[in-house]
Motif scaffolding. Sequence first.
Motif, PDB file in Angstrom:
ATOM      1  N   ASN A 130     -47.140 -32.329 -27.451  1.00 43.96           N
ATOM      2  CA  ASN A 130     -46.551 -31.933 -26.170  1.00 43.96           C
ATOM      3  C   ASN A 130     -47.312 -32.557 -25.003  1.00 43.96           C
ATOM      4  N   TYR A 141     -44.266 -38.240 -26.851  1.00 48.31           N
ATOM      5  CA  TYR A 141     -45.512 -37.528 -26.567  1.00 48.31           C
ATOM      6  C   TYR A 141     -45.597 -37.213 -25.074  1.00 48.31           C
ATOM      7  N   GLY A 142     -46.346 -36.187 -24.771  1.00 44.47           N
ATOM      8  CA  GLY A 142     -46.516 -35.791 -23.373  1.00 44.47           C
ATOM      9  C   GLY A 142     -47.731 -36.438 -22.748  1.00 44.47           C
ATOM     10  N   THR A 143     -47.893 -36.211 -21.457  1.00 43.50           N
ATOM     11  CA  THR A 143     -48.969 -36.901 -20.718  1.00 43.50           C
ATOM     12  C   THR A 143     -49.850 -35.933 -19.920  1.00 43.50           C
ATOM     13  N   ILE A 144     -49.757 -34.641 -20.243  1.00 41.59           N
ATOM     14  CA  ILE A 144     -50.613 -33.693 -19.507  1.00 41.59           C
ATOM     15  C   ILE A 144     -52.073 -33.918 -19.883  1.00 41.59           C
ATOM     16  N   ASN A 180     -56.514 -27.626 -18.874  1.00 37.19           N
ATOM     17  CA  ASN A 180     -55.174 -27.133 -19.212  1.00 37.19           C
ATOM     18  C   ASN A 180     -55.053 -26.788 -20.690  1.00 37.19           C
TER      19      ASN A 180
ATOM     20  N   CYS B 179     -48.112 -26.845 -16.436  1.00 35.29           N
ATOM     21  CA  CYS B 179     -47.146 -27.939 -16.618  1.00 35.29           C
ATOM     22  C   CYS B 179     -46.583 -28.464 -15.293  1.00 35.29           C
ATOM     23  N   LYS B 185     -46.146 -35.917 -14.690  1.00 34.67           N
ATOM     24  CA  LYS B 185     -46.509 -35.535 -16.064  1.00 34.67           C
ATOM     25  C   LYS B 185     -45.259 -35.292 -16.904  1.00 34.67           C
ATOM     26  N   ARG B 186     -45.476 -35.297 -18.224  1.00 36.04           N
ATOM     27  CA  ARG B 186     -44.369 -35.029 -19.156  1.00 36.04           C
ATOM     28  C   ARG B 186     -44.837 -34.059 -20.224  1.00 36.04           C
ATOM     29  N   LEU B 192     -41.720 -33.570 -15.926  1.00 39.82           N
ATOM     30  CA  LEU B 192     -42.030 -32.266 -15.338  1.00 39.82           C
ATOM     31  C   LEU B 192     -42.134 -32.385 -13.820  1.00 39.82           C
TER      32      LEU B 192
END
Lengths: 212, 268
Positions: A130, A141-144, A180, B179, B185-186, B192
């Motif tokens: 995520n 894929y996420g980038t947080i 996070n 988020c 961001k994603r 998001l």
Amino acid sequence: MNIRIRQGAVALAVLATVAGCAGTGASRVSSADYDKDAAAVMAASFREQGIVKTDRLTQDEVMVACSKFGHSLDDDLRERFQAAALAEVKWPSDGKYIGDWKEGEKIAQSGRGLTWTDKPDAANGGNCYNCHRITKKEISYGTIGPSLYQYGKVHGSTEATQKYVWAKIWNPNAYSACTNMPRFGTHGILDEKQIRHIVALLLDPKSPVNAE
Amino acid sequence: MKNSTYAACVVASAFMFATPVLADATAEGIAKYREALAEGNPAELWEMRGEELWKEARGPKKATLEKCDLGQGPGVVKGVFVTLPRHFADTGRVQDLESRLLTCMETLQGIPADEVAKTPFGKGEQKNIEALVAWISAESRGMKFNLPMAHPEEKRMYEIGKRAFNYRGGTHDFGCVTCHGEDGKRIRLQDLPNLTKGPDAARGFGSWPAYRVSSGELWSMQRRLNDCFRQQRFPYPMYGSDVTVALSSYLGVTANGTVESIAPAIKR
């Protein structure tokens, strides 16, 4: 010239008056009052559902501070939280940090667990994709969080790295207070065996994270 | 005129959401999504039903909602969506569109607000709420958010919403901010919005209610927030509860004066 000075003086006087009024207004309802109101609203607005009870809203000291200050904690708090987090990391009972990267990949892919629509006996996922890029193959894929692709290739799989990755998953506040990232070990989201598999996914030279 | 605005909105939605949707959804989802775009936003069906419901005599009192005051006077629907939540003198509360509709349904039609609030999303009177919010939000399409902040209660709910947005808790230490607190961001491939900033807040907040291609349902803002809390691993936010209204106040005020509302939008 004279006129300009006079205008300036008037403008200053107006500013002072406005500032004075704003000051009076602000003191009527303070930020602390709103904090109290917000706490009352949080306490009154939720109910339990499925496996999720209202005690999920209870905040520890870290949550309270991170909610208030975000990522910009003062240095004293940051150091204290990081030291406390590192001190409470539970190290693997058999001293082994590396599990099966194939199992780690499954855990990294799974976003299941601990919501009110999840079953109590279902295994929790790690939700890793995520927020992170991990293998080359998985493009969703996420980038947080930062990319972890080739993590082991870059950092090696020394015991120091293994311990770092273990602690980072167990309680990421150990290295970055108010991150996070969830405290997977501390909060029992993942167990020792699952964390071992994720460490393998990141550090095993045969894992696609490093081999591809 | 209505159709051309509507077409522009569908095109805008396609630009905003095409990339994440195509890569993220199942093949079936993609097919449904394309179908939806080809035929326009199915939210229009809810809008039509909502307009009918507004004028339909219903409930124990067999009355319509035409005297409902959504903030601009009884019966005014045009432009109200972009001014909510706001303070209402008759209830003494700050209310969002949905909690205000409960008040109108109860006082005008005699439909008990408590029962509607307890009804699961997508069932019974909640289905009627979906239709009503679709129509009412569509009547503010193209307008910028302009929530009032003059009343101390409006300011208070904004401040509470800001704190609720940043409230981290639960098993995962998540908050809305986890988020939605940074630019660009994603999650997986889903973009998001940074809801702490104007234009993104308007795009995020100003998209709901929305038609969801993946489920074929129309989701209200209350339902959207409910699912956010579910994914945060938080307990269940009660329908129309103060935390949900406060969050909408925070998002709406943050969105004020930036980009136009496109609700009801079309979403993954």
